[in-house]
Design an enzyme around this catalytic site. Structure first.
Site: not given
Length: 674
Positions: A463, A466
């Site tokens: 994550e 991202h």
């Protein structure tokens, strides 16, 4: 509703659920007014007075939406859900009004016809993306077709909202209640404590509660020695939303698939998959099916051998006639893994303290590769007390971004993990990126550290990949910035960032015992890292199956969609057709709880996880050959890929960095140990 606190951070101390609806109404009014000014402009349409004016419109709406849709997913209280039911139709109506406004489109079309040849760089890309978005929304349709398109868009938006609302409730209702500690044999003390805590937070119907996570297979099955309880957990997961025990989403699924197929037909495509892929890096269904069939061909014999090895192992203790069931697989696979590598999950978890993984692992890798540093802020309000906020500083000491973390699960949060932003980077708007990561880790009792599994630790890196894509963006236009790229490219930075989790230098920096603070012993580290690809066919297979399910639903011509009653059988036949019908390796998400596809934006796009993983493996391979933590290589990746957003052709960005003309899927199989 929001004011500048640290370069535009939302002031959550002042925001209440009842504020959103009036804020949206005012923001929508403002955007309508801004659009009307563009339409009414008597001057000849130009790039500046039409395309850039459109790009500048709706900034208040952008701000409000970014905050609101964070909350709907991360803290979806009944008050927020009630507001969402009014907000979604309002935004759908606005989008239809704009994208199907013929006068507006004629201005866009005029600029496209008269100025395109003279534009370059981000200006050209913005014009192309704007024109394409109007065409893909139906701007070239006749009035009757536009009316139908509006109806379809409204209904799909409503159905997506319904699906997204039903699913977390269905998962909560599927929780398995357990009366005694003895039934939970095999669980660690920490897991037992978590089951007790989950029971209390959900009303205390029994002393213990096993919460159903968003995927089909449940991680807790690796530890439960009670076979009957394993079966209960498995069935609760598999049947959470198919009507077997209450809620069913099949009616929503059937109608949405039908509407999407009709929408594609209106726009001149044979199927919704063809429509969706036309705007993707993969370009068309033939390329995707060829990609998937090649992977499946390599995968199938390895999966069959893997299943046989687990069943043979189980029969050593369970008897020669033991038939392995899907709820047994994780349990016996975990025992095999312990026998082979001689370490337990709990032994490893002791070295993966959440705070250490984040600050000494994730942040450390970002510092080594990209020169970033992180400084915690305590002055910025958040929407939940468990959150943290960090200043992100660039290598020259200037503030680059703000980063919010929200890592612990709660009943008001949907399952899974994700990244988004409260504000995108834009040189045009003068805005710094304000990025957040959300996960669903079980929070340790007060005063104890939250310990992660290896999969959870890599999710943290994923994550954050991202997040880096958003933080390191250096684009002029807001709508081309950061992660505003095709779905089959957007997962690449996150999947590549996972490679830092096992980098020896990074690993040794964060994998310290939470009590002794000593690094993981070399022998344990070696065994654990070697075990990562143990029986890795399962992970690939569940992803392939989910991917092919998504494509099967969206590769149907209009009028051929299965009914709600036929949905379950359609899933079976679709998997059988591609040689992926396997009771032992079911789809990662079955049709009835496939939120990426029916509640999110991944319709005909779930393949992008595997496609992006190939890109990521190629990039990780380049890093490994040229210096995995080299600042020079990291800067090149930042300059050529992470900072570029959607300003250039995505395949060209890949080529610019790797030197490869096409992604090499063989590297993925090697990285997965297949």
């Amino acid at each position: 509703m929001v004011r500048n606190l640290g370069s535009g951070a939302p002031d959550f101390s002042r925001i209440r659920p009842e504020h959103y609806l009036p804020a949206f109404k005012e923001a929508v009014r403002q955007k309508r007014e801004e659009i009307q000014k563009i339409v009414d402009n008597k001057a000849t349409p130009t790039f500046q007075n039409t395309i850039v004016a459109f790009e500048h419109s709706g900034q208040l709406l952008d701000r409000i939406s970014s905050v609101f849709f964070c909350i709907t997913e991360a803290d979806g209280t009944p008050e927020i859900e009630a507001a969402e039911k009014e907000v979604i139709p309002m935004l759908t109506d606005l989008s239809n009004e704009i994208m199907l406004n013929q006068k507006f489109f004629q201005r866009v079309k005029y600029v496209y016809s008269h100025e395109r040849a003279s534009l370059k760089g981000e200006d050209l890309k913005l014009l192309d993306e704007t024109y394409k978005s109007f065409v893909r929304s139906g701007a070239l349709l006749n009035e009757e077709q536009k009316t139908r398109m509006e109806q379809i868009n409204k209904r799909i938006a409503d159905l997506q909202q319904q699906f997204g609302s039903i699913l977390p409730k269905a998962a909560n209702d599927a929780a398995v209640w357990v009366e005694s500690k003895e039934e939970l044999a095999g669980l660690s003390d920490a897991d037992l404590a978590q089951c007790a805590k989950d029971a209390q937070s959900r009303g205390g119907k029994a002393p213990y509660c096993i919460v159903i996570t968003n995927t089909t297979q449940q991680p807790i099955l690796a530890s439960l020695s009670n076979r009957e309880l394993r079966k209960r957990v498995w069935e609760a997961s598999r049947h959470r939303a198919d009507g077997t025990r209450g809620a069913s989403t099949f009616g929503i699924v059937s109608e949405m698939a039908s509407l999407r197929a009709e929408k594609a037909k209106l726009l001149g495509y044979d199927t919704y998959a063809a429509y969706s892929l036309d705007a993707a890096m993969a370009k068309n269904t033939a390329n995707v099916y060829n990609f998937l069939s090649n992977l499946t061909r390599e995968y199938r014999p390895k999966a069959d051998a893997e299943t046989k090895s687990i069943e043979d192992y189980a029969r050593q203790t369970m008897g020669a006639d033991f038939q392995l069931q899907p709820y047994d697989r994780f349990y016996f696979s975990a025992k095999m893994k312990r026998d082979k590598y001689n370490f337990s999950e709990d032994e490893v978890k002791a070295y993966f303290n959440l705070d250490s993984v984040l600050e000494r692992g994730v942040f450390y890798a970002a510092n080594r590769a990209y020169g970033l540093t992180f400084r915690q802020r305590t002055d910025l309000p958040t929407y939940h007390p468990d959150m943290k906020v960090f200043d992100v500083m660039d290598k020259d000491g200037k503030q680059l971004a703000l980063f919010y973390t929200d890592y612990y699960r709660r009943p008001t949060k949907r399952g899974g993990a994700w990244m988004s932003e409260f504000q995108r980077q834009s040189l045009d708007r003068g805005t710094l990126p304000i990025i957040y990561n959300v996960c669903n880790y079980a929070k340790a009792p007060e005063g104890q550290p939250t310990l992660l599994t290896w999969d959870e630790a890599t999710t943290l890196f994923h994550e954050f990949g991202h997040a880096l894509h958003g933080m390191l963006s250096h684009c002029f236009y807001n709508s081309l910035s950061g992660t505003e790229v095709a779905r089959d490219f957007v997962e690449m930075p996150s999947q590549f960032n996972e490679s830092f989790a096992s980098n020896p230098e990074v690993f040794d920096h964060y994998a310290h015992h939470y009590q002794t603070h000593q690094p993981m012993p070399a022998s344990l580290r070696s065994k654990m890292l070697e075990s990562i690809n143990f029986q890795s066919a399962y992970a690939l297979g569940e992803n392939l199956a989910a991917t092919c399910l998504d494509l099967a639903w969206h590769n149907l011509p209009s009028g051929n969609t299965p009914s709600a009653a036929e949905a379950n059988d359609f899933e079976t036949q679709a998997l059988k057709a591609v040689n992926l019908l396997d009771a032992q390796i079911p789809p990662r998400y079955s049709t009835s709880y496939f939120n990426h596809v029916w509640g999110g934006g991944y319709a005909a796009g779930y393949y992008s996880y595997l496609w992006s993983e190939v890109l990521a493996a190629n990039i990780a391979d380049y890093f490994a050959r040229h210096g995995a933590l080299s600042r020079e290589v990291g800067q090149a990746f930042r300059d050529k890929v992470l900072s570029r957003g959607n300003t250039r052709d995505l395949m060209q960005l890949f080529r610019d960095f790797t030197g490869l003309q096409q992604p090499d899927a063989a590297v993925l199989l090697r990285y997965r140990g297949l």
